[in-house]
Enzyme design. Structure first.
Site, PDB file in Angstrom:
ATOM      1  N   ASP A   1      52.775 -17.060  57.940  1.00  0.00           N
ATOM      2  CA  ASP A   1      51.582 -17.101  57.082  1.00  0.00           C
ATOM      3  C   ASP A   1      50.378 -17.443  57.951  1.00  0.00           C
ATOM      4  O   ASP A   1      50.326 -18.506  58.579  1.00  0.00           O
ATOM      5  CB  ASP A   1      51.814 -18.179  56.016  1.00  0.00           C
ATOM      6  CG  ASP A   1      50.689 -18.289  55.007  1.00  0.00           C
ATOM      7  OD1 ASP A   1      49.522 -18.014  55.358  1.00  0.00           O
ATOM      8  OD2 ASP A   1      50.981 -18.675  53.865  1.00  0.00           O
TER       9      ASP A   1
ATOM     10  N   SER B   1      48.843 -20.278  46.885  1.00  0.00           N
ATOM     11  CA  SER B   1      47.688 -20.586  47.724  1.00  0.00           C
ATOM     12  C   SER B   1      46.714 -21.492  46.941  1.00  0.00           C
ATOM     13  O   SER B   1      47.091 -22.587  46.550  1.00  0.00           O
ATOM     14  CB  SER B   1      47.051 -19.278  48.209  1.00  0.00           C
ATOM     15  OG  SER B   1      46.178 -19.520  49.276  1.00  0.00           O
TER      16      SER B   1
ATOM     17  N   HIS C   1      51.620 -14.432  53.936  1.00  0.00           N
ATOM     18  CA  HIS C   1      50.919 -15.008  52.773  1.00  0.00           C
ATOM     19  C   HIS C   1      50.848 -14.027  51.601  1.00  0.00           C
ATOM     20  O   HIS C   1      50.219 -14.317  50.593  1.00  0.00           O
ATOM     21  CB  HIS C   1      49.493 -15.385  53.223  1.00  0.00           C
ATOM     22  CG  HIS C   1      48.782 -16.391  52.353  1.00  0.00           C
ATOM     23  ND1 HIS C   1      49.153 -17.710  52.282  1.00  0.00           N
ATOM     24  CD2 HIS C   1      47.711 -16.272  51.526  1.00  0.00           C
ATOM     25  CE1 HIS C   1      48.351 -18.357  51.450  1.00  0.00           C
ATOM     26  NE2 HIS C   1      47.467 -17.511  50.969  1.00  0.00           N
TER      27      HIS C   1
END
Lengths: 273, 273
Positions: A222, A145, A255
């Site tokens: 995600d 991320s 995620h």
């Protein structure tokens, strides 16, 4: 030793450790964790950069990387995601700016410029310190991320420093998404030209390359995929500019660290091969 | 479905899930997590019982078990360590009694007897519910510290229910150590005879057996080894009473999940073979 080992746990015959040192770049103490397999010779060090809200603990406790590294000559090092122990204006007000959200850049705004220099911290302080201590032959870089953004940016800007680059769910185009706009404004001010040095898409467009194929893992379930990650923008930039890239889109994956754990073994192989 | 799936994360092509249901045994909501590999047929369910202060989250996020189970027909289920949402006298005052410290027994003391019945919860409610839902051929049981105690006690008292029993760093002799004395007094009162039904050493001495070798993993750098765990007492009880037992003492390993992660693969093999 240039850092203090605060905690150490024997793991898979090697060692999971938590370390602390005084950073001349951030002018604060900085923390990192590592896993070091039982081996006489460290050949590779993988730098793992974590995402928003994380510390040096998340990856090393949740990703299950130790099992993959147990019988290798590769260690993994996981720095904290920002300086700590400060009280700058707005530093602790939100999860996506300030503490836990350093964005792996060198800040230029008032207050932040004296401490929030995570780019230099990684490149000019942490890596040289690890080189002195463990004497690896190679470094590679990856992350998740915000940390995937960091890995792509630091990797593309220092191609000779890293054998390979990969990322999980990276923010590939921070100048074009809300997370990035907030952080880049806060750390760099309003001049959007200055932001481009910390945007993987812009770096590839401006001619930055890595000789090895970059590997990206992206879950299709995600929640941040469409709004914040914009993986396709990086695919387009790499295609248009001849940067070799493999993006694995994974149906149903989100995620979380459950996603990372599922594919970290593949990434470790890529990063050390 | 007899429980609600609150969160689900695709993991290793299977699923890591967090569940909630209303328990008629504890008269509270109860939580558990599981990992279920991608398979048409669940053959084995391993029950994992966690230690003091843990919830249904610790094992499933930290032990790296998913990687070992990914291509098997075995799922693992991790219940919370106590009822929650109550406010009994003294319930939240210390880490080793009350919430987060159910000790896998049926309480008889005032207040606690209405809710703190984790033994019955596991044996008469959770396992039958899992049997209905997933239709496995076998159950096995393992756990850590207080949960290792739970696995040994529940396994030895229900030998036909479990294919195999193992434990990490178990409290094998709670009637003889401070953690056990505090908990057993609080949940069962002062009659030490009543405590013996929840002491693995006493159970083996009284004739309880499991047909399969019990596997125990014990770190020699475990800070609780000498004072609270007393592994040798269980070795002696098993030797004297012909219970097959293998204890792996591990030099340098501590009481943490880094230890568990290092050997969970071996225990999974033992529990399903």
């Amino acid at each position: 030793m240039s850092f203090e080992k605060v905690k150490s746990h024997k793991s898979f015959e090697g060692e999971t450790a938590f370390c602390l040192h005084s950073s001349s770049v951030t002018k604060t103490d900085m923390k990192f964790s590592y896993f070091k397999p039982k081996t006489d010779k460290i050949e590779n060090i993988i730098i793992w950069l974590s995402g928003l809200t994380c510390t040096e603990e998340n990856f090393i406790t949740k990703a299950g990387a130790q099992l993959h590294l147990a019988n290798t000559n590769t260690m993994i090092v996981c720095p904290d995601t920002s300086p700590r122990g400060l009280d700058l204006p707005g530093e602790h007000d939100s999860y996506d700016f300030g503490s836990g959200a350093g964005f792996y850049l060198n800040a230029t705004t008032e207050g932040y410029k004296d401490h929030y220099n995570m780019y230099d911290y990684i490149v000019t302080e942490l890596i040289p310190m690890l080189k002195d201590e463990f004497k690896p032959e190679n470094f590679s870089i990856t992350g998740h991320s915000m940390g995937g953004h960091g890995a792509l940016v630091i990797g593309l800007r220092n191609p000779d420093l890293f054998k390979a680059i990969s990322a999980f769910s990276p923010i590939v185009n921070p100048t074009a998404v809300a997370w990035g706009e907030k952080a880049l404004t806060g750390y760099l001010g309003d001049d959007r030209e200055a932001w481009k040095a910390y945007d993987a898409c812009e770096l590839v467009k401006s001619g930055k390359r890595h000789v090895k194929k970059i590997l990206i893992e992206q879950g299709l379930a995600d929640e941040f995929f469409e709004g914040q990650l914009k993986t396709k923008n990086f695919e387009d930039a790499c295609t248009d500019n001849n940067q070799d890239l493999q993006v694995n889109y994974r149906e149903g994956y989100d995620h979380s660290y459950y996603f990372i754990a599922s594919f970290i073994g593949d990434h470790i192989k890529h990063l050390i091969s």
